[in-house]
Every structure is written in C-alpha cells, then in structure tokens.
Scaffold this motif. Structure first.
Motif, PDB file in Angstrom:
ATOM      1  N   LEU A 140       0.872  -1.150  -0.105  1.00  0.00           N
ATOM      2  CA  LEU A 140      -0.174  -0.171   0.123  1.00  0.00           C
ATOM      3  C   LEU A 140       0.901   1.379   0.012  1.00  0.00           C
ATOM      4  CD1 LEU A 140      -2.341  -1.167   2.651  1.00  0.00           C
ATOM      5  CD2 LEU A 140      -3.060  -1.135   0.490  1.00  0.00           C
ATOM      6  N   ARG A 141       0.319   2.308  -0.650  1.00  0.00           N
ATOM      7  CA  ARG A 141       1.056   3.742  -0.212  1.00  0.00           C
ATOM      8  C   ARG A 141       0.959   4.181   1.173  1.00  0.00           C
ATOM      9  NH1 ARG A 141       2.255   6.021  -5.194  1.00  0.00           N
ATOM     10  NH2 ARG A 141       1.480   4.866  -7.012  1.00  0.00           N
ATOM     11  N   ALA A 142       1.633   5.186   1.471  1.00  0.00           N
ATOM     12  CA  ALA A 142       1.490   5.599   2.731  1.00  0.00           C
ATOM     13  C   ALA A 142       0.253   5.931   3.418  1.00  0.00           C
ATOM     14  CB  ALA A 142       2.592   6.928   2.990  1.00  0.00           C
ATOM     15  N   ALA A 143      -0.625   6.712   2.706  1.00  0.00           N
ATOM     16  CA  ALA A 143      -1.866   7.024   2.972  1.00  0.00           C
ATOM     17  C   ALA A 143      -2.912   5.860   3.248  1.00  0.00           C
ATOM     18  CB  ALA A 143      -2.718   8.030   1.931  1.00  0.00           C
ATOM     19  N   GLN A 144      -2.882   4.978   2.518  1.00  0.00           N
ATOM     20  CA  GLN A 144      -3.884   3.891   2.727  1.00  0.00           C
ATOM     21  C   GLN A 144      -3.140   2.973   3.918  1.00  0.00           C
ATOM     22  OE1 GLN A 144      -2.780   5.050  -0.402  1.00  0.00           O
ATOM     23  NE2 GLN A 144      -4.895   5.600  -1.061  1.00  0.00           N
ATOM     24  N   ALA A 145      -2.005   2.991   4.107  1.00  0.00           N
ATOM     25  CA  ALA A 145      -1.150   2.121   4.989  1.00  0.00           C
ATOM     26  C   ALA A 145      -1.463   2.850   6.337  1.00  0.00           C
ATOM     27  CB  ALA A 145       0.286   2.140   4.942  1.00  0.00           C
ATOM     28  N   ARG A 146      -1.623   4.291   6.413  1.00  0.00           N
ATOM     29  CA  ARG A 146      -1.960   4.695   7.575  1.00  0.00           C
ATOM     30  C   ARG A 146      -3.478   4.377   8.277  1.00  0.00           C
ATOM     31  NH1 ARG A 146       1.631   8.997   5.599  1.00  0.00           N
ATOM     32  NH2 ARG A 146      -0.116  10.035   4.593  1.00  0.00           N
ATOM     33  N   LEU A 147      -4.170   4.813   7.068  1.00  0.00           N
ATOM     34  CA  LEU A 147      -5.537   4.500   7.408  1.00  0.00           C
ATOM     35  C   LEU A 147      -6.007   2.973   7.892  1.00  0.00           C
ATOM     36  CD1 LEU A 147      -8.244   6.050   7.268  1.00  0.00           C
ATOM     37  CD2 LEU A 147      -8.615   5.258   4.986  1.00  0.00           C
ATOM     38  N   LEU A 148      -5.488   1.956   7.224  1.00  0.00           N
ATOM     39  CA  LEU A 148      -5.188   0.607   7.552  1.00  0.00           C
ATOM     40  C   LEU A 148      -4.730   0.432   9.087  1.00  0.00           C
ATOM     41  CD1 LEU A 148      -5.797  -2.371   7.057  1.00  0.00           C
ATOM     42  CD2 LEU A 148      -3.403  -2.321   6.088  1.00  0.00           C
ATOM     43  N   ALA A 149      -3.886   1.187   9.337  1.00  0.00           N
ATOM     44  CA  ALA A 149      -3.182   1.071  10.744  1.00  0.00           C
ATOM     45  C   ALA A 149      -4.083   1.311  11.884  1.00  0.00           C
ATOM     46  CB  ALA A 149      -1.865   1.637  11.019  1.00  0.00           C
ATOM     47  N   SER A 150      -5.085   2.494  11.481  1.00  0.00           N
ATOM     48  CA  SER A 150      -5.792   3.158  12.477  1.00  0.00           C
ATOM     49  C   SER A 150      -6.836   2.160  12.608  1.00  0.00           C
ATOM     50  CB  SER A 150      -6.096   4.440  11.920  1.00  0.00           C
ATOM     51  OG  SER A 150      -6.933   4.595  10.849  1.00  0.00           O
ATOM     52  N   GLN A 151      -7.114   1.199  11.806  1.00  0.00           N
ATOM     53  CA  GLN A 151      -8.270   0.424  11.928  1.00  0.00           C
ATOM     54  C   GLN A 151      -8.263  -0.885  12.336  1.00  0.00           C
ATOM     55  OE1 GLN A 151     -11.360   1.265   8.878  1.00  0.00           O
ATOM     56  NE2 GLN A 151     -10.203   2.819   8.198  1.00  0.00           N
ATOM     57  N   MET A 152      -6.883  -1.330  12.440  1.00  0.00           N
ATOM     58  CA  MET A 152      -6.541  -2.672  12.627  1.00  0.00           C
ATOM     59  C   MET A 152      -6.923  -3.219  14.112  1.00  0.00           C
ATOM     60  SD  MET A 152      -4.417  -4.149  10.311  1.00  0.00           S
ATOM     61  CE  MET A 152      -3.069  -5.213  11.301  1.00  0.00           C
ATOM     62  N   ASP A 153      -7.024  -2.495  15.101  1.00  0.00           N
ATOM     63  CA  ASP A 153      -7.606  -2.906  16.336  1.00  0.00           C
ATOM     64  C   ASP A 153      -8.947  -3.015  16.332  1.00  0.00           C
ATOM     65  OD1 ASP A 153      -4.897  -2.675  17.203  1.00  0.00           O
ATOM     66  OD2 ASP A 153      -5.452  -0.982  18.760  1.00  0.00           O
ATOM     67  N   SER A 154      -9.537  -2.353  15.590  1.00  0.00           N
ATOM     68  CA  SER A 154     -11.330  -2.199  15.471  1.00  0.00           C
ATOM     69  C   SER A 154     -11.580  -3.413  14.848  1.00  0.00           C
ATOM     70  CB  SER A 154     -11.672  -1.008  14.859  1.00  0.00           C
ATOM     71  OG  SER A 154     -11.451   0.299  15.672  1.00  0.00           O
ATOM     72  N   ALA A 155     -10.822  -4.093  13.911  1.00  0.00           N
ATOM     73  CA  ALA A 155     -11.338  -4.967  13.125  1.00  0.00           C
ATOM     74  C   ALA A 155     -10.751  -6.340  13.739  1.00  0.00           C
ATOM     75  CB  ALA A 155     -10.331  -5.013  11.687  1.00  0.00           C
ATOM     76  N   GLY A 156     -10.261  -6.399  14.897  1.00  0.00           N
ATOM     77  CA  GLY A 156     -10.109  -7.522  15.744  1.00  0.00           C
ATOM     78  C   GLY A 156      -8.741  -7.887  15.324  1.00  0.00           C
ATOM     79  N   MET A 157      -7.628  -6.993  14.955  1.00  0.00           N
ATOM     80  CA  MET A 157      -6.321  -7.701  14.305  1.00  0.00           C
ATOM     81  C   MET A 157      -5.117  -7.015  15.034  1.00  0.00           C
ATOM     82  SD  MET A 157      -6.815  -7.694  10.287  1.00  0.00           S
ATOM     83  CE  MET A 157      -5.218  -8.396   9.981  1.00  0.00           C
ATOM     84  N   MET A 158      -5.215  -6.871  16.393  1.00  0.00           N
ATOM     85  CA  MET A 158      -4.304  -6.201  17.343  1.00  0.00           C
ATOM     86  C   MET A 158      -2.955  -7.207  17.501  1.00  0.00           C
ATOM     87  SD  MET A 158      -4.644  -5.045  21.297  1.00  0.00           S
ATOM     88  CE  MET A 158      -5.759  -3.914  20.797  1.00  0.00           C
ATOM     89  N   GLY A 159      -1.905  -6.820  17.488  1.00  0.00           N
ATOM     90  CA  GLY A 159      -0.670  -7.426  17.218  1.00  0.00           C
ATOM     91  C   GLY A 159      -0.100  -8.281  16.235  1.00  0.00           C
ATOM     92  N   VAL A 160      -1.080  -8.231  15.091  1.00  0.00           N
ATOM     93  CA  VAL A 160      -0.686  -9.047  13.844  1.00  0.00           C
ATOM     94  C   VAL A 160       0.309  -8.529  13.274  1.00  0.00           C
ATOM     95  CG1 VAL A 160      -1.726 -10.153  11.769  1.00  0.00           C
ATOM     96  CG2 VAL A 160      -3.085  -9.940  13.597  1.00  0.00           C
TER      97      VAL A 160
END
Length: 582
Positions: free
Chosen positions: A435-455
């Motif tokens: 991913l490009r930086a903008a999409q990667a930052r957005l994904l990182a901010s939503q990982m915990d909410s999606a149940g993927m903390m620590g992956v």
C-alpha cells in the motif's frame, strides 16, 4: 502465429490444461506439400487434412494405408479431436510401420494415454533416449513425458522435460512454460531440489532454473553454472585484484541525459560516478552516451563501440533494454539497468529495483518467521499488483497460503467491515500490505477495531510514497524491504543524508536511483568475478547482489521498520557489514 497456436494446442490436449507443446509444420516422414492432404496439414487446416488422409487410406493398400491412417490420427489430434484420433490410430497397424512412422504411432498412443489419465503406459512408451527421438517430434515427446511425470509426482523430472522444450517455443509460450518450471521446483523440499540438481549432467538446461531455486533458498550450488569462465572481452585485461575487482579499460554508460527521463538518468549517472571516483585502484576510461537523442539506443551503441568501449552499462528503460539486446550490432557485454522481455545474451546481466523482488522478499520474511496464513490488503496500483503476484507465488511454494485479499480504495475509507469479513476463516499469522503511505496509515488506524491487534505487518517500499514524518507514527511496527544505504548501512559509501544535502540528484526519490548507479558501477567492476563464481556476492548500496545462471542480478534487500514515524534498520533484517565481501 500458426506454429504458436499448434504449440499451445498439442500440450493442452496432452496434459488437460493450458500449456505448451510443438508440432512439425509438415507431416513427419513425408515431403512437404507432397499430396493435397499434406498441403492442408502444412497450412494448419488440421481437420480438413485429417479427413483427406482418411480418404487416402480408404483407397490405399499395404504400408501406404497404415501411414495414411497414422497421419489422419495425427491431424485429428492436432485439430483437438482425441476421439477421432484414437479411432484413426486403431486403423493403423503398428507392426507394419518403421522408423519415424513407428515412433509417431507410439507418441500418439502415449499422448492419448496421457489425455485419458493413463500415465504409466504412456511413460513406458516414452522411455527412449532423447537423442533417438526424431527432431520434429522431440518437443511433443518432452511435453507428453512432462505431463506423465508430473502426474506421477516426479516434479523435478517433469521440470527437466519442460526445460528441454524451451528452444522450440515462441515468447508467449515460453513465458508460460518457464512459470510452470519454477512452480514445479518451488514445490520441492530442499533435499530433493539439492539432490536432483547435483544429479543433472553438465549442459542440462534445467540446471539454470534449479540453480536459481537453490540460490533463492540460500542453498549452495553443487557446481558452477555451465557458462564461460570469464565475461567476453575480459581475457586481455590485467589480472583481477584479490577481491575480484577487474573493471574493463573502457566503459560506456548509455543513459537518458536529456528529455523526460533526464532526471532519473542524471541520478543514476551521479551514483555511478560516485562509485567510480570512490575507487583508488585502476579505473576505466568512462564515457556517457545520451539514449534520448535522435538515434536512441542504437546510435549510442554504435558510437560507443566506435570509441572502443569494452563494456556497456545501461540503458535504463525496459523497452530500451529489449531494443539493445535485439540489435545485431551488439558485440559487448552489458550491465543493463532494467529487465525487459528478452533474456540477456551470454556474458551480460540485467539489474533492476523491481516490485517483484520485494514481493518475493516479503513472502520469505514471513515464511522465515513461521507465518503461513497471510491476509493481503492491497490497492489498485501497478507496483502493488506486480509485488503481490510474486508474493503469492513464493508464499504458496513455501507452504503458505493467502487466506483472503482485501482491496481498499479512496472511495471507501472504512476498511473495518471488509477486514472483519476476511477474518471469517480465522485470524491470520501476518498481513502483507503493498500500500501507499496514506492507505497504510488508514489501515493501521483500523486494525484494532477489526480485531487484528498485534498481527505482524509487512509492506513494500511503496509505503514510502506519500510519507509524512508527523503522520507516519501510525505506521510504527510495519516492516518493509529497504536499500541498506538509506538505512545508514553504508559499507564504505558516503552517508546518504549528508550527500543528499549537497547533491540534488541524491535527494528525495533520486536517492534510490543514485544508489542504483552506485551498484551499477560495482557490477561492472566485478563482472568477471560474478561470471566465474556463481556463489560470489557483492554488498551494494541496494542490497546483497548475486548473478544467477540467466544473467539476472538477484538482490536481497535490508529490512526496515517504522519506529517513531521514521524508518530504522530492523534488528534481525539488516545487512551487516562484512569485511570478506566487496
């Protein structure tokens, strides 16, 4: 075009899947266009030819009748009608045939067996030595053997049969065939790959592919590649230094120094010059030739050869590399600075910072950590697609699997529902995110909410596109393949940040091309060593470099991790200085 179509058709019938094979242009054992049926066969009108041969058989007697039915069967097979081929072949008495006709009868029977899944009797009929097989039928013979050996689980031998076929295939068919060879080799365990490679006789075409597979796994080659002991034109030069340093006496660099690609060409030029002037030993006479002129690559080559050049570095564009390798005037070894669709000639290499290499590196990074179940989050981007294709292939070959793929876009910034749906099959071991930086930052901010903390998360260098120091703290913990030089692992090179402050061509995006130019110089200076020793490696600004048997520079990058919004060397992924490597 007709020949290519026949190649694809014949093996598709043999193996039951899209693949490649070869058929002779005219019926085997008969002068071209000797009869109306033969003329139809030569024109590729196989169904009509089959019917014409069947009509000839009805009017013939003795051995002529057997041959006509045999040719009818062959043409029905090439027309894609195995049922009619089998019926016609049954009308031809094998005992009354000799020489090539007898062999074609056995080959057709074997191809029909393979199509029906009867692989054991097919292999029994195909047990001849390769040298005894008539040349026009040799590729079909290899194709049938490859299909049967693969069905029998003898993957290494099947890859060997496919390797022999390459010389008979056109470019499109060859690409498909090479992909299948790689798949067969990648599915083998290390011990089977090593043992099979060691058993190959000198000159076997599979050794190049097997050697590349061994190198990718970090395994030693059982013997050097079957190639010249020295790069062309190097014999008259002074002996190499102890570390293998042996540059030519006159080096020509073909780069775009004007026009739309001038900025890229100038960054590569300045990197090459930095490596050149950083060397205190014997240096070649170095001249630059602009490939953006009216004559382009050809004019630059002709002038360089007229000036007495002994080696070429460049050109930079993929189309230009293909154009150079296609020129009959090319007489010099080349370090091409991109990968086109044409393989480099003997003594030449191709070097590229390709997304495909980063995809392979990412898959190996996860596999080395025991991570097999991987979620992919990607976006519509050419670089991302190229990296993802090689990632999938390498992950699958290493025993891993992509459990789901999520494609994100700017139109929908809420990634959580798609991520949660992808997790329906279970939590992944890791995430690959080209991913490009903008999409990667957005994904990182939503990982915990999606149940993927620590992956664990692995990206490509695409993540640097749109980087922002203040905002990139969101990316902390994400790893990606990086150039060692940009991580401060200098290996005797000038500091990247300090150089960028004084040299415009080494700033921003130009820094990567500057490092690329540094390594282009090293590849030219150590070309002889790399040609002689398949295990030889260079510690370069872009990574650890090695040349495989095809002349492709294999690059192992360093690994970076985001920490505090900055890229830093990953503790277990950095390429550490090695005093024993140039």
């Amino acid at each position: 075009m007709l020949r290519s179509a026949l190649l694809l058709l014949a093996l598709a019938l043999v193996s039951g899947c899209a693949s490649v094979a070869v058929t002779p242009a005219a019926p085997v054992g008969e002068p071209a266009a000797a009869t109306p049926a033969a003329r139809l066969a030569e024109e590729g009108r196989h169904l009509e030819a089959a019917r014409a041969y069947a009509a000839e058989a009805g009017a013939a007697r003795g051995s002529a009748r057997e041959r006509s039915w045999l040719r009818a069967a062959d043409q029905y097979w090439l027309a894609g009608d195995p049922g009619a081929a089998a019926q016609s072949l049954a009308q031809s008495n094998r005992r009354r045939l000799e020489g090539r006709d007898a062999f074609l009868h056995d080959l057709l029977a074997s191809e029909l067996d393979v199509a029906a899944g009867r692989h054991a009797p097919a292999l029994a009929r195909l047990a001849q030595s390769r040298e005894s097989v008539p040349s026009p039928l040799r590729a079909r013979w290899h194709a049938a053997r490859a299909a049967s050996l693969e069905a029998a689980g003898r993957s290494f031998e099947a890859a060997g049969e496919r390797a022999w076929m390459n010389e008979s295939l056109d470019r499109a068919a060859r690409i498909d065939n090479l992909r299948r060879i790689d798949e067969l080799l990648r599915a083998l365990p290390d011990d089977a790959l090593a043992a099979g490679s060691a058993a190959l006789p000198v000159g076997h075409p599979l050794y190049l592919y097997a050697g590349r597979a061994l190198t990718r796994r970090g395994l030693p080659l059982p013997r050097p590649y079957d190639r010249s002991a020295s790069a062309p034109g190097m014999e008259a030069l002074p002996p190499a230094e102890r570390d293998g340093y042996r540059p030519p006496e006159r080096l020509a660099a073909l780069l775009p120094l004007s026009g739309p690609l001038a900025a890229a060409g100038q960054s590569v030029r300045d990197g090459l010059l930095a490596g050149y002037y950083g060397e205190n030993r014997r240096r070649p006479e170095l001249r630059f030739y602009d490939t953006a002129g009216t004559e382009g690559v050809r004019g630059a080559l002709v002038q360089a050869q007229a000036d007495g050049a002994q080696m070429i570095v460049g050109p930079l564009g993929r189309d230009q590399v293909d154009a150079l390798f296609s020129l009959p005037e090319l007489e010099l070894p080349v370090v091409a600075l991109n990968r086109g669709s044409i393989a480099p000639p003997p003594g030449s290499t191709t070097f590229a910072l390709a997304p495909e290499d980063e995809g392979v590196a990412a898959a190996e990074r996860l596999l080395d950590r025991g991570m097999r179940r991987i979620l992919v989050v990607t976006q519509a981007d050419e670089s991302a697609n190229r990296a993802l294709a090689s990632f999938r292939e390498r992950l699958r070959a290493g025993g891993g699997e992509v459990i789901a793929e999520v494609v994100v876009s700017d139109a929908n910034p809420d990634y959580v529902p798609a991520l949660q749906q992808a997790l329906a099959g279970g939590r992944p071991d890791g995430v690959f995110q080209p991913l490009r930086a903008a999409q990667a930052r957005l994904l990182a901010s939503q990982m915990d909410s999606a149940g993927m903390m620590g992956v664990a998360r692995v990206a490509t260098s695409l993540i640097l596109s749109g980087a922002n120091l203040r905002m990139d703290v969101e990316l902390d913990g994400i790893e990606y393949p990086e150039l060692p030089w940009l991580l401060g692992l200098r290996g005797g090179l000038p500091d990247a940040e300090a150089l960028g402050r004084t040299l415009p061509t080494a700033q921003g995006g130009g820094a990567r091309l500057f490092a690329f130019g540094l390594d282009a110089w090293k590849l030219a200076a150590y070309a002889d060593m790399l040609a002689r020793d398949p295990a030889a490696q260079l510690r370069g600004a872009t990574g650890e470099l090695q040349v495989d048997g095809f002349g492709l520079v294999q690059r192992r990058p360093a690994w970076a991790v985001f920490s505090g919004g900055r890229s830093r060397p990953a503790l277990d992924g950095a390429l550490l200085p090695d005093a024993g490597a140039p």
